[in-house]
Design a protein around this motif. Structure first.
Motif, PDB file in Angstrom:
ATOM      1  N   LEU A  51      28.852  64.363   9.675  1.00 30.45           N
ATOM      2  CA  LEU A  51      30.060  64.191  10.491  1.00 30.45           C
ATOM      3  C   LEU A  51      29.701  64.115  11.966  1.00 30.45           C
ATOM      4  CD1 LEU A  51      32.395  66.696   8.607  1.00 30.45           C
ATOM      5  CD2 LEU A  51      32.290  64.213   8.362  1.00 30.45           C
ATOM      6  N   TYR A  52      28.717  64.902  12.377  1.00 25.68           N
ATOM      7  CA  TYR A  52      28.247  64.806  13.765  1.00 25.68           C
ATOM      8  C   TYR A  52      27.509  63.488  14.005  1.00 25.68           C
ATOM      9  CZ  TYR A  52      29.496  69.560  15.123  1.00 25.68           C
ATOM     10  OH  TYR A  52      30.192  70.692  15.450  1.00 25.68           O
ATOM     11  N   VAL A  53      26.858  62.976  12.974  1.00 26.28           N
ATOM     12  CA  VAL A  53      26.221  61.664  13.103  1.00 26.28           C
ATOM     13  C   VAL A  53      27.272  60.600  13.404  1.00 26.28           C
ATOM     14  CG1 VAL A  53      24.976  59.847  11.847  1.00 26.28           C
ATOM     15  CG2 VAL A  53      24.243  62.229  11.642  1.00 26.28           C
ATOM     16  N   ILE A  74      28.876  65.841  22.519  1.00 29.06           N
ATOM     17  CA  ILE A  74      29.054  66.990  21.632  1.00 29.06           C
ATOM     18  C   ILE A  74      28.012  66.960  20.521  1.00 29.06           C
ATOM     19  CG2 ILE A  74      30.598  68.003  19.905  1.00 29.06           C
ATOM     20  CD1 ILE A  74      32.935  67.126  21.726  1.00 29.06           C
ATOM     21  N   ALA A  75      27.835  65.793  19.899  1.00 31.82           N
ATOM     22  CA  ALA A  75      26.866  65.679  18.808  1.00 31.82           C
ATOM     23  C   ALA A  75      25.453  65.979  19.293  1.00 31.82           C
ATOM     24  CB  ALA A  75      26.935  64.282  18.192  1.00 31.82           C
ATOM     25  N   GLU A  76      25.090  65.459  20.458  1.00 32.39           N
ATOM     26  CA  GLU A  76      23.755  65.712  20.998  1.00 32.39           C
ATOM     27  C   GLU A  76      23.527  67.201  21.212  1.00 32.39           C
ATOM     28  OE1 GLU A  76      23.124  63.347  24.498  1.00 32.39           O
ATOM     29  OE2 GLU A  76      23.855  61.526  23.511  1.00 32.39           O
ATOM     30  N   ASP A  77      24.513  67.871  21.811  1.00 36.37           N
ATOM     31  CA  ASP A  77      24.375  69.306  22.081  1.00 36.37           C
ATOM     32  C   ASP A  77      24.269  70.108  20.790  1.00 36.37           C
ATOM     33  OD1 ASP A  77      24.504  68.810  24.774  1.00 36.37           O
ATOM     34  OD2 ASP A  77      26.623  69.331  24.979  1.00 36.37           O
ATOM     35  N   VAL A  78      25.105  69.773  19.812  1.00 40.76           N
ATOM     36  CA  VAL A  78      25.091  70.516  18.553  1.00 40.76           C
ATOM     37  C   VAL A  78      23.788  70.279  17.797  1.00 40.76           C
ATOM     38  CG1 VAL A  78      26.204  70.754  16.301  1.00 40.76           C
ATOM     39  CG2 VAL A  78      27.600  70.580  18.366  1.00 40.76           C
ATOM     40  N   PHE A  79      23.300  69.043  17.767  1.00 38.65           N
ATOM     41  CA  PHE A  79      22.051  68.754  17.065  1.00 38.65           C
ATOM     42  C   PHE A  79      20.883  69.513  17.680  1.00 38.65           C
ATOM     43  CE2 PHE A  79      23.540  64.424  15.295  1.00 38.65           C
ATOM     44  CZ  PHE A  79      23.930  65.031  14.116  1.00 38.65           C
ATOM     45  N   SER A  80      20.883  69.642  19.003  1.00 37.69           N
ATOM     46  CA  SER A  80      19.770  70.347  19.649  1.00 37.69           C
ATOM     47  C   SER A  80      19.746  71.817  19.248  1.00 37.69           C
ATOM     48  CB  SER A  80      19.873  70.218  21.170  1.00 37.69           C
ATOM     49  OG  SER A  80      21.008  70.912  21.666  1.00 37.69           O
ATOM     50  N   VAL A  81      20.912  72.368  18.882  1.00 36.86           N
ATOM     51  CA  VAL A  81      20.984  73.751  18.413  1.00 36.86           C
ATOM     52  C   VAL A  81      20.696  73.839  16.918  1.00 36.86           C
ATOM     53  CG1 VAL A  81      22.496  75.754  18.132  1.00 36.86           C
ATOM     54  CG2 VAL A  81      22.593  74.414  20.234  1.00 36.86           C
ATOM     55  N   LEU A  82      21.311  72.957  16.137  1.00 38.99           N
ATOM     56  CA  LEU A  82      21.104  72.994  14.688  1.00 38.99           C
ATOM     57  C   LEU A  82      19.643  72.801  14.307  1.00 38.99           C
ATOM     58  CD1 LEU A  82      24.147  70.906  13.344  1.00 38.99           C
ATOM     59  CD2 LEU A  82      23.877  73.387  13.350  1.00 38.99           C
ATOM     60  N   ALA A  83      18.916  72.046  15.110  1.00 35.20           N
ATOM     61  CA  ALA A  83      17.515  71.737  14.792  1.00 35.20           C
ATOM     62  C   ALA A  83      16.607  72.941  14.904  1.00 35.20           C
ATOM     63  CB  ALA A  83      17.003  70.618  15.701  1.00 35.20           C
ATOM     64  N   VAL A  84      17.116  74.051  15.423  1.00 34.28           N
ATOM     65  CA  VAL A  84      16.320  75.278  15.438  1.00 34.28           C
ATOM     66  C   VAL A  84      15.945  75.678  14.012  1.00 34.28           C
ATOM     67  CG1 VAL A  84      16.393  77.750  15.990  1.00 34.28           C
ATOM     68  CG2 VAL A  84      17.294  76.078  17.612  1.00 34.28           C
ATOM     69  N   GLU A  85      16.829  75.376  13.066  1.00 35.81           N
ATOM     70  CA  GLU A  85      16.553  75.652  11.655  1.00 35.81           C
ATOM     71  C   GLU A  85      15.817  74.451  11.065  1.00 35.81           C
ATOM     72  OE1 GLU A  85      16.470  76.258   7.667  1.00 35.81           O
ATOM     73  OE2 GLU A  85      17.786  74.676   8.402  1.00 35.81           O
ATOM     74  N   GLU A  86      14.693  74.698  10.446  1.00 37.45           N
ATOM     75  CA  GLU A  86      13.788  73.622  10.024  1.00 37.45           C
ATOM     76  C   GLU A  86      14.443  72.621   9.084  1.00 37.45           C
ATOM     77  OE1 GLU A  86       9.737  73.443   7.435  1.00 37.45           O
ATOM     78  OE2 GLU A  86       9.759  74.862   9.111  1.00 37.45           O
ATOM     79  N   ASP A 111      18.120  60.317  22.790  1.00 37.78           N
ATOM     80  CA  ASP A 111      18.408  61.493  23.603  1.00 37.78           C
ATOM     81  C   ASP A 111      18.293  62.765  22.760  1.00 37.78           C
ATOM     82  OD1 ASP A 111      18.781  62.060  26.236  1.00 37.78           O
ATOM     83  OD2 ASP A 111      20.971  61.987  26.174  1.00 37.78           O
ATOM     84  N   VAL A 112      18.838  62.721  21.546  1.00 38.52           N
ATOM     85  CA  VAL A 112      18.717  63.866  20.642  1.00 38.52           C
ATOM     86  C   VAL A 112      17.257  64.113  20.299  1.00 38.52           C
ATOM     87  CG1 VAL A 112      19.300  64.755  18.348  1.00 38.52           C
ATOM     88  CG2 VAL A 112      21.011  63.504  19.660  1.00 38.52           C
ATOM     89  N   LEU A 113      16.535  63.036  20.021  1.00 33.69           N
ATOM     90  CA  LEU A 113      15.124  63.156  19.671  1.00 33.69           C
ATOM     91  C   LEU A 113      14.336  63.815  20.795  1.00 33.69           C
ATOM     92  CD1 LEU A 113      13.092  62.462  17.447  1.00 33.69           C
ATOM     93  CD2 LEU A 113      12.779  60.245  18.551  1.00 33.69           C
TER      94      LEU A 113
END
Length: 460
Positions: free
Chosen positions: A267-269, A282-294, A321-323
């Motif tokens: 959904l964020y994609v 919003i998606a970029e910010d959330v992905f940068s946090v979610l990616a903490v979990e492998e 940008d997310v990458l």
């Protein structure tokens, strides 16, 4: 109302005369006639001019406070119809005329159709009018609504949840809603009612979730699946609010897995690929946090690679940008190497537009700090592309290009590939002429791992 006396020769109603007729009927104290005229007013409210209806509202509010049940019922129905007009402009007039305290006093003892009508009216008034929310909150309305929520069901509960979602946008209500046991009902409001009401509830949940203590309470009560549901089913404004609130509520390492399990990442994609700039942010910010979990990082990278293989230039910029954020985490480096994204980055750096090149160069510069990713970049042909980009590009692009080339130049395995080309002279020349860029390039890589985020959760 007596139709023959107010209908003009062309068949249209003389609304001014109709209003005067209604007021004269109310003044006659004939209860059956008063009820009949008030119900007729309710029926005509959708087509009557605002000015005509506005003149009747103070009278209707007075009738609502009458002791006769039939008069109260007819007045509540008329006020409900007027308040729920599509434009909502008259809701503020109803609230300012004193209807809210009377409705609140009638609600606890009301039953069935009468209670439902009162709730519909109150929901419309506070949904459209902020001062009416303040009035309701300051006369104990939150307590009454929460008490009724514990006993009502069906349509009545839906109207109560709509009222609660409107009240929760007030700071003074959010300060006490937890102590009054309203948090679970607010989460329920995210999943029930009209989209606009669900959006208000999601916004309130996001505001409450800023406090870490409340954030954990919200998650324990089911805020994540409720917000994911609105992110999936809502219109564009609702999805933006839900996506932002979910990002706030889930921003702790203990909650990241739950977000993925609720299928929020796809959904964020969609937000990332959408046309709304705020949605991309919003998606970029959330992905940068979610990616903490492998596991989340692997799934996110799979989606990013698909976007980068596509044709949507705007989505590609957002994906890179997310990458760029993801490669700042130590644990994602090997995931990036396994994802096959590095050759894509090099190709974007070679042939992408200006914005994509700038983002790609920053990501490559970040990757160039690690030996394994340097080797992968070199194998994908990054060094000659970086050297070619030194001529005539933007300051941001040139700075990142120099940063990457210096890291390659300090690596014995790749030093010769940088120093043995004529373009390497440009690297040295730029460094000599621009000491400021040297400071930029020597910054240490922003590497975070999950242990740091666990010990300092407020960083996210």
């Amino acid at each position: 109302m007596d139709y023959p006396q107010i209908v003009q020769s062309d068949g249209n109603i003389d609304w001014e005369q109709a209003a005067q007729k209604y007021l004269s009927i109310i003044a006659c104290e004939n209860e059956p006639l008063q009820v009949k005229a008030t119900l007729e007013l309710a029926r005509l409210s959708k087509q009557a001019p605002e000015a005509t209806l506005a003149s009747t509202i103070p009278v209707l509010v007075r009738l609502l406070g009458d002791s006769r049940p039939t008069i109260q019922a007819a007045a509540s129905y008329a006020l409900c119809c007027i308040s729920r007009r599509v434009d909502g402009d008259l809701s503020s007039v109803v609230g300012a005329a004193g209807a809210i305290p009377i409705i609140l006093s009638l609600l606890p003892s009301s039953r069935d159709w009468f209670r439902r009508t009162l709730l519909r009216c109150l929901s419309a008034v506070v949904s459209f009018d902020i001062p009416s929310r303040v009035i309701l909150a300051r006369i104990g309305g939150l307590e009454v609504i929460l008490d009724l929520l514990g006993t009502c069901s069906g349509d009545m509960k839906r109207y109560l949840l709509e009222i609660l979602s409107a009240l929760a946008l007030l700071r003074e209500v959010r300060r006490v809603i937890i102590n009054l046991g309203g948090l679970s009902f607010l989460i329920e409001a995210v999943s029930n009612g009209k989209i606009i009401s669900r959006t208000r509830a999601a916004h309130a949940v996001g505001l409450l979730g800023i406090a870490r203590r409340v954030r954990h309470m919200l998650v324990d009560m089911g805020a994540i699946p409720a917000l994911v549901g609105l992110l999936r089913d809502g219109d564009t404004p609702a999805r933006l609010v839900a996506g932002n609130a979910l990002g706030i509520v889930s921003s702790h390492v203990d909650h990241l897995t739950q977000v993925a399990q609720a299928d929020a990442i796809p959904l964020y994609v969609e937000l990332l690929k959408g046309s709304e700039p705020l949605g991309k942010e919003i998606a970029e910010d959330v992905f940068s946090v979610l990616a903490v979990e492998e596991g989340n990082a692997i799934l996110i990278l799979e989606h990013l690679v698909r976007i980068l293989h596509g044709e949507d230039e705007g989505a590609k910029v957002a994906a890179v940008d997310v990458l760029w954020d993801l490669v700042c985490y130590k644990h994602t480096l090997y995931i990036v190497l396994d994802s096959g994204v590095i050759p894509i980055l090099v190709e974007l750096l070679r042939n992408g537009n200006g914005d994509i090149r700038a983002k790609a160069s920053g990501t490559i510069a970040q990757l160039s700090y690690e030996k394994a990713s340097r080797n992968a970049l070199a194998e994908a042909g990054a060094i000659p592309v970086l050297l070619d980009l030194l001529r005539g590009n933007s300051e941001e692009l040139t700075g990142c290009t120099l940063e990457a080339l210096i890291n390659f130049g300090e690596d014995p395995l790749h030093r010769d590939h940088v120093s043995d080309t004529p373009s390497s002279l440009a690297v040295q020349d730029r460094l000599t002429r621009n000491p400021a860029s040297n400071e930029h390039m020597s910054r240490s890589m922003r590497l975070m791992n999950s242990e740091q985020l666990t010990s300092e959760p407020e960083l996210i």
